[in-house]
Motif scaffolding. Structure first.
Motif, mmCIF file in Angstrom:
data_model
loop_
_atom_site.group_PDB
_atom_site.id
_atom_site.type_symbol
_atom_site.label_atom_id
_atom_site.label_comp_id
_atom_site.label_asym_id
_atom_site.label_seq_id
_atom_site.Cartn_x
_atom_site.Cartn_y
_atom_site.Cartn_z
ATOM 1 N N UNK A 168 33.241 -32.367 11.999
ATOM 2 C CA UNK A 168 32.052 -31.369 11.956
ATOM 3 C C UNK A 168 30.740 -31.802 11.465
ATOM 4 N N UNK A 169 29.584 -31.339 12.013
ATOM 5 C CA UNK A 169 28.524 -32.084 11.381
ATOM 6 C C UNK A 169 28.281 -31.183 10.167
ATOM 7 N N UNK A 170 27.797 -31.778 9.025
ATOM 8 C CA UNK A 170 27.797 -31.233 7.812
ATOM 9 C C UNK A 170 26.010 -31.541 7.373
ATOM 10 N N UNK A 242 32.274 -34.827 8.895
ATOM 11 C CA UNK A 242 33.799 -34.751 8.154
ATOM 12 C C UNK A 242 34.630 -33.732 8.715
ATOM 13 N N UNK A 243 36.018 -33.905 8.461
ATOM 14 C CA UNK A 243 36.903 -33.116 8.879
ATOM 15 C C UNK A 243 36.514 -31.415 8.031
ATOM 16 N N UNK A 248 35.677 -27.459 3.303
ATOM 17 C CA UNK A 248 36.006 -26.047 3.200
ATOM 18 C C UNK A 248 35.546 -25.508 1.785
ATOM 19 N N UNK A 249 35.587 -26.190 0.619
ATOM 20 C CA UNK A 249 35.274 -25.701 -0.518
ATOM 21 C C UNK A 249 33.825 -25.955 -0.996
ATOM 22 N N UNK A 250 33.140 -26.576 -0.079
ATOM 23 C CA UNK A 250 31.586 -26.802 -0.325
ATOM 24 C C UNK A 250 30.504 -26.021 0.275
#
Length: 291
Positions: A168-170, A242-243, A248-250
Motif C-alpha cells: 500500500x502507499x504510505x 509497504x505491506x 498497522x501499528x502506525x
C-alpha cells in the motif's frame, strides 16, 4: 583438546566479543577467556587479536576456525540424530526473519514449537531477505522467513510460498491522495520516496513495479528498517510502499491507500535444501498448522 573449547572459540568468532560469547555459552567471561588462552598456549599460536574495542580472528585463528566449526557441527548433528532416532528434537533451531514478516505470527509459532519440543532451543536473527538466504546457504541459519517481489524465487535454498499481499502507499497525514480509495503508481511518481537500499529484495519490489509501469521516481531517502521509512513519511518528507501489516501499528501518524497497479510481496519459508537438521524439520512441520 576438548569439544567445549572449540565451542568457545567459535562463539568468540561469531560474536566478536568474549562477553557475548560467554553469555552464549552460559559461562563467566573469565572462565571462557581462560580456556581460550589455554588452548592458544597448547597450539602455540594466537587465535584472536584483542584490542580494547574489538576481537578478531588472526590468520592462524581463521585456519583453525574452519575445522573447529566442522567439528562442532558434526558433534551437534550426531547428538541430534541420536535423539531423533528416539523421536526427540534437541539442539538449536537457528531462525532468521525479515523485520516486516506478516504472513505468520512468529511469536505464536515459537510458542507452538517450544511446547512441542521443550528440549530444543531457538536462536532468532533479523535481517534482509538476501542476507538470510546467504546465511542458510553458508550453514549459519536453518530456516528463514523471506519477502520477495512477485515472480522472484529464493535462490540456492529450498522454499515454499506463504500468503502474499499487495503493498500500500504510505502517505503523510493530510496528504492530498489520502482521501482516495485507490491510487495508481503514476499518481505517486512525482513524490519523493523513502525506500529500502538499492539492490535489496525489499527495494526490488517497488523498483520492478515502477519499471513495469514505465515510470521513474525519486528515491530521496534509503533505510534498512520499515520503522525509519515510516518515520520519514510521518515527518512529511516522503511517501513509501509497504505491506499493510507492517503499517498497522502506525495508523495514528500516517495514512495508507491501495495502489491499483502496485507491487505484490510474496513471503517465503526457506531452509537448507541439502540436509535440513532435525530441529529445522520439526519447525517446518509446525508452520503450516500455525499459519
Amino acid at each position: 583438546m576438548e569439544l567445549q573449547h572449540l565451542r568457545y572459540v567459535v562463539a568468540v568468532a561469531d560474536t566478536g566479543s568474549f562477553t557475548r560469547a560467554a553469555d552464549r555459552c552460559h559461562v563467566t567471561q573469565s572462565a571462557l577467556s581462560h580456556q581460550v588462552a589455554s588452548l592458544e598456549r597448547e597450539l602455540g599460536v594466537r587465535l584472536f587479536a584483542r584490542t580494547s574495542r574489538s576481537v578478531r580472528a588472526t590468520e592462524s585463528g581463521e585456519a583453525f576456525l574452519r575445522s573447529a566449526r566442522l567439528a562442532v557441527r558434526a558433534a551437534d548433528q550426531a547428538r541430534e540424530d541420536a535423539a531423533a532416532a528416539s523421536g526427540e528434537v534437541v539442539g538449536t533451531l537457528r531462525l532468521g526473519v525479515i523485520p516486516t514478516v506478516t504472513a505468520v505470527d512468529v511469536p505464536a509459532l515459537l510458542v507452538a514449537y517450544r511446547t512441542a519440543h521443550p528440549a530444543a532451543r531457538v536462536e532468532l536473527r533479523e535481517g534482509n531477505s538476501d542476507g538470510l538466504m546467504a546465511s542458510i546457504r553458508q550453514g549459519d541459519l536453518d530456516v528463514a522467513f523471506l519477502g520477495l517481489r512477485e515472480g522472484a524465487e529464493p535462490g540456492g535454498v529450498a522454499s515454499r510460498p506463504l500468503p502474499h499481499e499487495p503493498l500500500v502507499a504510505v502517505l503523510p497525514r493530510g496528504h492530498h491522495l489520502a482521501a482516495k480509495r485507490k491510487v495508481r503508481l503514476s499518481d505517486l511518481a512525482d513524490s519523493a520516496f523513502a525506500d529500502f537500499p538499492a539492490g535489496t529484495s525489499g527495494r526490488a519490489q517497488s523498483d520492478a513495479a515502477f519499471l513495469a509501469a514505465r515510470l521513474e521516481r525519486d528515491v530521496a531517502f534509503e533505510s534498512d528498517t520499515a520503522a525509519s521509512l515510516i518515520g520519514l513519511v510521518a515527518a512529511g518528507l516522503a511517501v513509501t510502499l509497504l505491506a499493510p501489516g507492517v503499517v498497522r501499528g502506525y495508523r495514528d501518524v500516517v495514512d495508507t491507500v491501495e495502489v491499483q497497479d502496485g507491487p505484490i510481496r510474496v513471503e517465503h519459508l526457506a531452509w537448507d535444501a541439502a540436509a535440513p537438521r532435525s530441529a529445522a524439520r520439526a519447525f517446518l512441520d509446525i508452520v503450516p498448522a500455525a499459519s
